[in-house]
Enzyme design. Structure first.
Site, PDB file in Angstrom:
ATOM      1  N   GLU A  96       4.870  -5.016   7.111  1.00  0.00           N
ATOM      2  CA  GLU A  96       4.079  -4.040   7.886  1.00  0.00           C
ATOM      3  C   GLU A  96       4.543  -3.908   9.327  1.00  0.00           C
ATOM      4  O   GLU A  96       4.489  -2.833   9.920  1.00  0.00           O
ATOM      5  CB  GLU A  96       2.597  -4.430   7.872  1.00  0.00           C
ATOM      6  CG  GLU A  96       1.878  -4.115   6.575  1.00  0.00           C
ATOM      7  CD  GLU A  96       1.948  -5.244   5.568  1.00  0.00           C
ATOM      8  OE1 GLU A  96       2.822  -6.128   5.707  1.00  0.00           O
ATOM      9  OE2 GLU A  96       1.133  -5.240   4.633  1.00  0.00           O
ATOM     10  N   GLU A  99      -0.820  -9.086  -0.861  1.00  0.00           N
ATOM     11  CA  GLU A  99      -2.251  -9.352  -0.650  1.00  0.00           C
ATOM     12  C   GLU A  99      -3.008  -9.359  -1.976  1.00  0.00           C
ATOM     13  O   GLU A  99      -3.921 -10.161  -2.174  1.00  0.00           O
ATOM     14  CB  GLU A  99      -2.839  -8.303   0.312  1.00  0.00           C
ATOM     15  CG  GLU A  99      -2.415  -8.594   1.748  1.00  0.00           C
ATOM     16  CD  GLU A  99      -2.608  -7.424   2.690  1.00  0.00           C
ATOM     17  OE1 GLU A  99      -2.318  -6.277   2.293  1.00  0.00           O
ATOM     18  OE2 GLU A  99      -3.044  -7.650   3.834  1.00  0.00           O
ATOM     19  N   GLY A 142       0.493  -4.898   0.740  1.00  0.00           N
ATOM     20  CA  GLY A 142      -0.701  -4.922  -0.095  1.00  0.00           C
ATOM     21  C   GLY A 142      -0.451  -5.545  -1.468  1.00  0.00           C
ATOM     22  O   GLY A 142      -1.370  -6.092  -2.077  1.00  0.00           O
ATOM     23  N   ALA A 171       0.864  -1.185   0.000  1.00  0.00           N
ATOM     24  CA  ALA A 171       0.000   0.000   0.000  1.00  0.00           C
ATOM     25  C   ALA A 171       0.898   1.232   0.000  1.00  0.00           C
ATOM     26  O   ALA A 171       2.050   1.162   0.451  1.00  0.00           O
ATOM     27  CB  ALA A 171      -0.890  -0.028   1.239  1.00  0.00           C
TER      28      ALA A 171
HETATM   29  N1  CAA Z   1       4.615   3.196  -0.613  1.00  0.00           N
HETATM   30  C1  CAA Z   1       5.008   4.339  -1.156  1.00  0.00           C
HETATM   31  N2  CAA Z   1       6.139   4.460  -1.895  1.00  0.00           N
HETATM   32  C2  CAA Z   1       6.885   3.351  -2.068  1.00  0.00           C
HETATM   33  C3  CAA Z   1       6.523   2.111  -1.526  1.00  0.00           C
HETATM   34  C4  CAA Z   1       5.320   2.052  -0.762  1.00  0.00           C
HETATM   35  N3  CAA Z   1       4.856   0.902  -0.243  1.00  0.00           N
HETATM   36  N4  CAA Z   1       7.463   1.191  -1.860  1.00  0.00           N
HETATM   37  C5  CAA Z   1       8.375   1.839  -2.613  1.00  0.00           C
HETATM   38  N5  CAA Z   1       8.035   3.145  -2.736  1.00  0.00           N
HETATM   39  C6  CAA Z   1       8.762   4.179  -3.462  1.00  0.00           C
HETATM   40  C7  CAA Z   1       9.949   4.669  -2.670  1.00  0.00           C
HETATM   41  O1  CAA Z   1       9.551   5.615  -1.707  1.00  0.00           O
HETATM   42  C8  CAA Z   1      10.813   5.245  -3.752  1.00  0.00           C
HETATM   43  O2  CAA Z   1      10.301   6.516  -4.101  1.00  0.00           O
HETATM   44  P1  CAA Z   1      11.327   7.749  -4.356  1.00  0.00           P
HETATM   45  O3  CAA Z   1      12.124   7.315  -5.563  1.00  0.00           O
HETATM   46  O4  CAA Z   1      10.409   8.890  -4.637  1.00  0.00           O
HETATM   47  O5  CAA Z   1      12.144   7.872  -3.119  1.00  0.00           O
HETATM   48  C9  CAA Z   1      10.554   4.320  -4.939  1.00  0.00           C
HETATM   49  O6  CAA Z   1       9.318   3.637  -4.649  1.00  0.00           O
HETATM   50  C10 CAA Z   1      11.630   3.279  -5.119  1.00  0.00           C
HETATM   51  O7  CAA Z   1      11.795   2.602  -3.898  1.00  0.00           O
HETATM   52  P2  CAA Z   1      13.213   2.427  -3.166  1.00  0.00           P
HETATM   53  O8  CAA Z   1      14.116   3.555  -3.535  1.00  0.00           O
HETATM   54  O9  CAA Z   1      12.940   2.207  -1.706  1.00  0.00           O
HETATM   55  O10 CAA Z   1      13.730   1.109  -3.869  1.00  0.00           O
HETATM   56  P3  CAA Z   1      14.696  -0.004  -3.243  1.00  0.00           P
HETATM   57  O11 CAA Z   1      15.011  -0.938  -4.365  1.00  0.00           O
HETATM   58  O12 CAA Z   1      15.815   0.627  -2.501  1.00  0.00           O
HETATM   59  O13 CAA Z   1      13.794  -0.790  -2.156  1.00  0.00           O
HETATM   60  C11 CAA Z   1      11.813  -1.915  -1.356  1.00  0.00           C
HETATM   61  C12 CAA Z   1      12.690  -1.534  -2.582  1.00  0.00           C
HETATM   62  C13 CAA Z   1      12.568  -2.874  -0.455  1.00  0.00           C
HETATM   63  C14 CAA Z   1      10.551  -2.573  -1.903  1.00  0.00           C
HETATM   64  C15 CAA Z   1      11.469  -0.623  -0.577  1.00  0.00           C
HETATM   65  O14 CAA Z   1      10.960   0.343  -1.480  1.00  0.00           O
HETATM   66  C16 CAA Z   1      10.439  -0.826   0.499  1.00  0.00           C
HETATM   67  O15 CAA Z   1      10.761  -1.320   1.561  1.00  0.00           O
HETATM   68  N6  CAA Z   1       9.174  -0.426   0.239  1.00  0.00           N
HETATM   69  C17 CAA Z   1       8.114  -0.495   1.224  1.00  0.00           C
HETATM   70  C18 CAA Z   1       7.591  -1.904   1.386  1.00  0.00           C
HETATM   71  C19 CAA Z   1       6.501  -1.950   2.436  1.00  0.00           C
HETATM   72  O16 CAA Z   1       6.732  -1.632   3.597  1.00  0.00           O
HETATM   73  N7  CAA Z   1       5.284  -2.367   2.033  1.00  0.00           N
HETATM   74  C20 CAA Z   1       4.156  -2.487   2.927  1.00  0.00           C
HETATM   75  C21 CAA Z   1       3.328  -1.240   2.882  1.00  0.00           C
HETATM   76  S1  CAA Z   1       2.033  -1.214   4.089  1.00  0.00           S
HETATM   77  C22 CAA Z   1       0.811  -2.184   3.456  1.00  0.00           C
HETATM   78  O17 CAA Z   1       0.921  -2.704   2.375  1.00  0.00           O
HETATM   79  C23 CAA Z   1      -0.420  -2.359   4.319  1.00  0.00           C
HETATM   80  C24 CAA Z   1      -1.404  -3.348   3.789  1.00  0.00           C
HETATM   81  O18 CAA Z   1      -1.520  -4.424   4.287  1.00  0.00           O
HETATM   82  C25 CAA Z   1      -2.329  -3.004   2.694  1.00  0.00           C
END
Ligand code: CAA
Length: 257
Positions: free
Chosen positions: A131, A111, A108, A65
């Site tokens: 999460e 999911e 998400g 998400a």
């Molecule tokens: N939400 C918003 N933006 C996100 C995102 C997310 N879930 N995942 C990645 N992005 C964005 C980053 O912020 C980044 O944006 P900028 O270039 O503007 O900074 C861009 O995508 C590229 O990401 P990274 O630079 O972080 O890329 P990376 O290769 O270094 O890392 C990753 C990749 C490990 C997937 C890392 O992006 C990450 O940890 N993302 C978050 C994953 C996460 O926590 N997901 C769960 C979300 S909560 C949820 O989903 C609740 C639910 O149950 C519905």
């Protein structure tokens, strides 16, 4: 509705939805989820479509998400908006759905894949629920789907630690159907979709309902539902065609009627 975050394609009776927010690794904001759900429903209602494939891009199926959109929420804004309620509509899709997963399928995104009936994964795909590291928990069905797929102990371990599992691990625990080389994921998903598109659509639909109910119903009730669905299949022309084709020693042609 104009599509901002998805691309829609149709190939040989297969409806394809490609998530298209590559700069944010296909992070799912609310508009994007609405678009996905509405397109899935549109394909489900379209007689020319038999199977639905959901895919991302090389780097990500979806990295969860949209954290930015979520971070200022309060319990009350969430309660009023109820952003996860729309996901329930994915569980009402009657046609076979296949997720073709390359790269990240996190939170998400995982999911969303788990809402699909079948998952084809790239060898280097990464599945997980991070999460816990954000101080929350999966909210769109993750705890439920993963527990049903791999059992309570393993699900707790994965979701508590918030670590990614490899495609091989996901396959070992029955979370994904097939693991293939990254460049073959879409081909494999389409191959499977094309095979399913040749099967009798009403059979597929009744099988889907029966199998999903097997997860929730006591066996006696599940068997009853299966039996009724078996009887219902005899209302279809496809049943007549399937059995006649067997007798005539030729391949059947199913119309979904
Ligand atoms: N939400 C918003 N933006 C996100 C995102 C997310 N879930 N995942 C990645 N992005 C964005 C980053 O912020 C980044 O944006 P900028 O270039 O503007 O900074 C861009 O995508 C590229 O990401 P990274 O630079 O972080 O890329 P990376 O290769 O270094 O890392 C990753 C990749 C490990 C997937 C890392 O992006 C990450 O940890 N993302 C978050 C994953 C996460 O926590 N997901 C769960 C979300 S909560 C949820 O989903 C609740 C639910 O149950 C519905």
């Amino acid at each position: 509705m104009s599509k901002t975050f998805i691309h829609v394609l149709v190939e040989n009776e297969v409806g394809i939805i490609q998530l298209n927010r590559p700069k944010a690794l296909n992070a799912l904001n609310r508009k994007m989820v609405d678009e996905i759900v509405e397109q899935m429903e549109a394909f489900d209602a379209d007689n020319s479509i038999r199977v639905i494939v959901l895919k991302g891009n090389e780097r990500a199926f979806a990295a969860g998400a949209d954290i930015e959109e979520m971070m200022e929420e309060t319990p009350l804004t969430l309660e009023v908006l109820d952003p996860f309620a729309v996901w329930d509509r994915l569980s009402l899709i009657k046609k076979p759905t296949i997720a073709a997963v390359n790269g990240f399928a996190l939170g998400g995104g995982f999911e969303l894949a788990l809402h699909c009936d079948l998952i084809i994964a790239a060898r280097d795909a990464k599945f997980g629920f991070p999460e816990v590291k954000l101080g929350v928990l999966p909210g769109a069905g993750g705890t439920q789907f993963l527990t049903k797929a791999m059992g309570r102990r393993k699900a707790l371990e994965w979701i508590w630690l918030g670590e990614s599992m490899t495609a091989q691990e996901a396959e070992k625990y029955g979370v994904v159907n097939r693991v293939v080389e990254a460049e073959l994921v879409e081909e494999e998903a389409m191959r499977l979709a094309t095979r399913l598109a040749k099967q009798a659509p009403i059979s597929l639909r009744l099988i889907k309902e029966s199998v999903y109910k097997a997860e929730d119903l006591p066996i006696v009730d599940g068997k009853m539902l299966e039996r009724k669905n078996f009887y219902l299949a005899f209302a279809s022309e496809d049943q007549t065609e399937g059995m006649r084709a067997f007798k005539e020693k030729r391949p059947p042609t199913f119309k979904g009627e």
